[in-house]
Write an enzyme that holds these catalytic residues in place. Structure first.
Site, mmCIF file in Angstrom:
data_model
loop_
_atom_site.group_PDB
_atom_site.id
_atom_site.type_symbol
_atom_site.label_atom_id
_atom_site.label_comp_id
_atom_site.label_asym_id
_atom_site.label_seq_id
_atom_site.Cartn_x
_atom_site.Cartn_y
_atom_site.Cartn_z
ATOM 1 C CG ASP A 8 -43.747 10.531 67.027
ATOM 2 O OD1 ASP A 8 -43.824 11.755 66.822
ATOM 3 O OD2 ASP A 8 -42.683 9.892 66.906
ATOM 4 C CD GLU A 67 -44.141 14.996 68.940
ATOM 5 O OE1 GLU A 67 -43.955 14.353 69.984
ATOM 6 O OE2 GLU A 67 -43.311 15.084 68.028
ATOM 7 C CG ASP A 139 -40.460 6.741 65.447
ATOM 8 O OD1 ASP A 139 -40.413 7.981 65.408
ATOM 9 O OD2 ASP A 139 -39.647 6.014 64.854
#
Length: 176
Positions: A8, A67, A139
């Site tokens: 991420d 992502e 996160d």
């Protein structure tokens, strides 16, 4: 066994999460957050590259999933996020990993069942799916969710390919 590294990315905090696929299910390996100091952007990007490289070297994943960039209200923020993603992706490819990219909505849909899920729902489902004693940091949970999304995508593609309903056309796998 297959090991997946989920990322991420962020220019201030980059989450990472590793899972193993064992007997069709996910097993937690490790996760965390790389906190980036308030240095000039080139130094922050180097830190992201170095951190992802070290994680890949330490845990030896076979796949990496990241992502995708979402549209931000600030063009500057979106550009920095894109550069952070680029640093992470280059680290993965430098380590010889195939890299997959997933939109946030697809990750949430795969893990929570709702593409508009909030951060707390993602954390809760990651905790539940991986049988963790506590919810991981925000996160890190997002990174684990990216890895879980990649696992589901790989399993779906393998099942579809095994069903005889897929075929290669012009170098692309098509699923009918």
């Amino acid at each position: 066994m297959t090991r997946i590294l989920g990322i991420d990315p962020g220019s201030r905090k980059t989450g990472y999460g590793l899972i193993d696929i064992q007997r069709g299910g996910a097993v937690y390996v490790a996760s965390g957050v790389v906190r980036i100091p308030d240095d000039p952007l080139p130094e922050r990007l180097k830190l992201i590259f170095d951190a992802v490289s070290q994680i890949a070297s330490q845990y030896q994943p076979e796949h990496m999933a990241v992502e995708s960039v979402f549209m931000s209200k600030s063009a500057g923020s979106a550009l920095k996020l894109g550069q952070a993603r680029g640093a992470a992706i280059v680290a993965g490819t430098h380590a010889g990993l195939p890299v997959a990219e997933y939109e946030a909505r697809k990750v949430k849909q795969a893990v929570v069942g709702n593409g508009a899920a909030d951060k707390l729902q993602v954390q809760h489902m990651v905790k539940t799916l991986l049988r963790l004693p506590a919810a991981p940091q925000e996160d890190a949970a997002d990174a684990l969710a990216v890895a879980l999304c990649h696992m589901h995508t790989m399993q779906t593609l393998m099942q579809t390919a095994g069903s005889g309903r897929s075929r290669f056309r012009r170098g692309r796998l098509t699923i009918s």
